[in-house]
Design an enzyme around this catalytic site. Structure first.
Site, PDB file in Angstrom:
ATOM      1  N   HIS A  35      -1.980  -0.016  -9.171  1.00  0.00           N
ATOM      2  CA  HIS A  35      -1.079  -0.866  -8.397  1.00  0.00           C
ATOM      3  C   HIS A  35      -1.863  -1.955  -7.654  1.00  0.00           C
ATOM      4  O   HIS A  35      -2.664  -1.650  -6.769  1.00  0.00           O
ATOM      5  CB  HIS A  35      -0.340   0.026  -7.394  1.00  0.00           C
ATOM      6  CG  HIS A  35       0.690  -0.665  -6.582  1.00  0.00           C
ATOM      7  ND1 HIS A  35       0.596  -0.782  -5.208  1.00  0.00           N
ATOM      8  CD2 HIS A  35       1.854  -1.264  -6.930  1.00  0.00           C
ATOM      9  CE1 HIS A  35       1.651  -1.406  -4.739  1.00  0.00           C
ATOM     10  NE2 HIS A  35       2.439  -1.714  -5.765  1.00  0.00           N
ATOM     11  N   GLU A  75      -1.104  -3.254 -12.565  1.00  0.00           N
ATOM     12  CA  GLU A  75       0.138  -3.852 -12.076  1.00  0.00           C
ATOM     13  C   GLU A  75      -0.230  -5.137 -11.338  1.00  0.00           C
ATOM     14  O   GLU A  75      -1.201  -5.169 -10.571  1.00  0.00           O
ATOM     15  CB  GLU A  75       0.847  -2.883 -11.127  1.00  0.00           C
ATOM     16  CG  GLU A  75       2.263  -3.313 -10.769  1.00  0.00           C
ATOM     17  CD  GLU A  75       2.406  -3.980  -9.415  1.00  0.00           C
ATOM     18  OE1 GLU A  75       3.522  -4.363  -9.063  1.00  0.00           O
ATOM     19  OE2 GLU A  75       1.372  -4.150  -8.711  1.00  0.00           O
ATOM     20  N   HIS A 113       0.984 -10.360  -3.817  1.00  0.00           N
ATOM     21  CA  HIS A 113       2.193  -9.555  -3.701  1.00  0.00           C
ATOM     22  C   HIS A 113       3.336 -10.338  -3.088  1.00  0.00           C
ATOM     23  O   HIS A 113       4.486 -10.204  -3.489  1.00  0.00           O
ATOM     24  CB  HIS A 113       1.915  -8.310  -2.854  1.00  0.00           C
ATOM     25  CG  HIS A 113       3.135  -7.484  -2.596  1.00  0.00           C
ATOM     26  ND1 HIS A 113       3.850  -7.568  -1.419  1.00  0.00           N
ATOM     27  CD2 HIS A 113       3.784  -6.591  -3.371  1.00  0.00           C
ATOM     28  CE1 HIS A 113       4.877  -6.741  -1.482  1.00  0.00           C
ATOM     29  NE2 HIS A 113       4.868  -6.128  -2.659  1.00  0.00           N
TER      30      HIS A 113
END
Ligand code: G3P
Ligand code: CA
Length: 344
Positions: free
Chosen positions: A36, A63, A78
């Site tokens: 992640h 990810e 993000h």
């Protein structure tokens, strides 16, 4: 660039259904471990170092969250507000770009990716998002800038060759409706960058994800890449919602508590029927986000009282695997991988 196919692009090889044990069947032979934002438990998120560290640890996939710059270049962050994960607030030459915006219903003040050109963004350095919880990661602060999508694609190709194995990429398209409202189309540069790297074909290891069903519906008409609909706590996961998602998506990426909820006391409760309901529609299920720190774990998996201390994230992963999930999205791929290997 030629890379083997990701698990999600393979036809299912294990049919779900009642078996000899209480374990719920996964749609895949071996569930996928997805790093992640890279190995973000060990490095500042979305740095090339975080991605390479995850690959070295053996992660099956990375990810990646994408937001655009003012000149329409997709970069690995993000969120579009940059002050939590970069040094933008310490740049006097960019002070005039500080502003307030409403993004997905939340009012935010700071510096927004869509206001900086790529040249301006390239002057920033990345830093740890959670320095209180992950103080060790701060020694990597300032070592790298913000990576562009194409830099990540180039890195992925080189690292796949070096490692001699396919490393898949799960790309999350952040806030496409917000950016469209500001006149910035993210689908075009996304598809163009993938095509430029030969990653838009049927054997591409790339999966496209979003919380926004609209962008996935549009992409379904434009690409054969697998599409994953992300769902958070509070989102509708009932039969009608899943029937609709099945019309455009290949899988779900869900908050782990939509599969294994918690009791009011914070312990794990029995699994919901979501994995079963998704598998009946041939939708794979990835869960996010497994984090090793006690603060994020169910009470039976915590070790000691320090919220920043590591608990038993392997046991948390094993519980989700027993619930039949097809992929685990984690900040700590090194600690989650043993749970998947134990299935063999
Ligand atoms: O992979 C899905 C997950 O990353 C969604 O949550 O907030 O970490 O992007 P978030
Ligand atoms: Ca994400």
């Amino acid at each position: 660039m030629s890379l083997p196919t990701s698990l999600l692009t393979r036809p299912p090889t294990v049919r779900p259904g009642p078996g000899p044990t209480r374990r719920t069947a996964s749609l895949v032979v071996t569930p996928e471990v997805v790093a992640h934002r890279g190995a973000s438990g060990h490095r500042p998120e979305h740095t090339l170092d975080a991605y390479r560290t995850a690959i070295r640890m053996g992660a099956d996939a990375l990810e990646l969250d994408l937001v655009p710059t003012a000149d329409g270049v997709l970069v690995a962050r993000h969120e579009n507000e940059l002050s939590r994960t970069t040094d933008v607030a310490e740049r006097p030459e960019l002070a005039h770009l500080r502003t307030t915006r409403v993004v997905a219903g939340t009012t935010l003040t700071g510096w927004f990716s869509e206001d900086l050109t790529l040249a301006q963004l390239r002057t920033l350095t990345a830093r740890e998002r959670m320095p209180g919880l992950r103080p060790g990661n701060t020694r990597h602060d300032g070592r790298e800038g913000v990576a562009t999508f194409t830099e990540v694609l180039a890195m992925l190709g080189a690292e796949s060759t070096r490692a001699g194995r396919s490393i898949a990429l799960l790309v999350e398209i952040k806030e496409p409706a917000y950016f469209a409202g500001r006149g910035i189309a993210v689908e075009e540069p996304l598809l163009a960058d993938l095509a430029r790297y030969g990653l838009d074909g049927p054997r591409s290891p790339v999966v496209l994800m979003s919380f926004d069903g609209g962008v996935l519906r549009r992409l379904a008409a434009r690409t054969r890449l697998p599409l994953v609909r992300l769902l958070d706590l509070g989102d509708d996961v009932g039969p009608a919602a899943l029937d609709e998602i099945e019309t455009y998506a290949d899988g779900l990426g869900v908050h782990h508590e939509l599969v294994l909820p918690r009791t009011p006391e914070g312990f794990l409760a029995p699994a919901t029927g979501l994995v079963r309901d998704a598998h009946r529609r041939w939708l794979g299920v990835h869960v996010w986000t497994l984090r090793a720190e006690n603060r994020f774990l169910a009470r039976e998996h915590r070790r000691g009282a320090d919220p920043a201390g590591h608990g038993d994230v392997g046991a948390a992963a094993a519980a989700l695997l027993a619930a039949g999930v097809d992929g685990l999205i984690t900040d700590h791929p090194d600690l989650v991988l043993p749970a998947v290997r134990a299935l063999a």
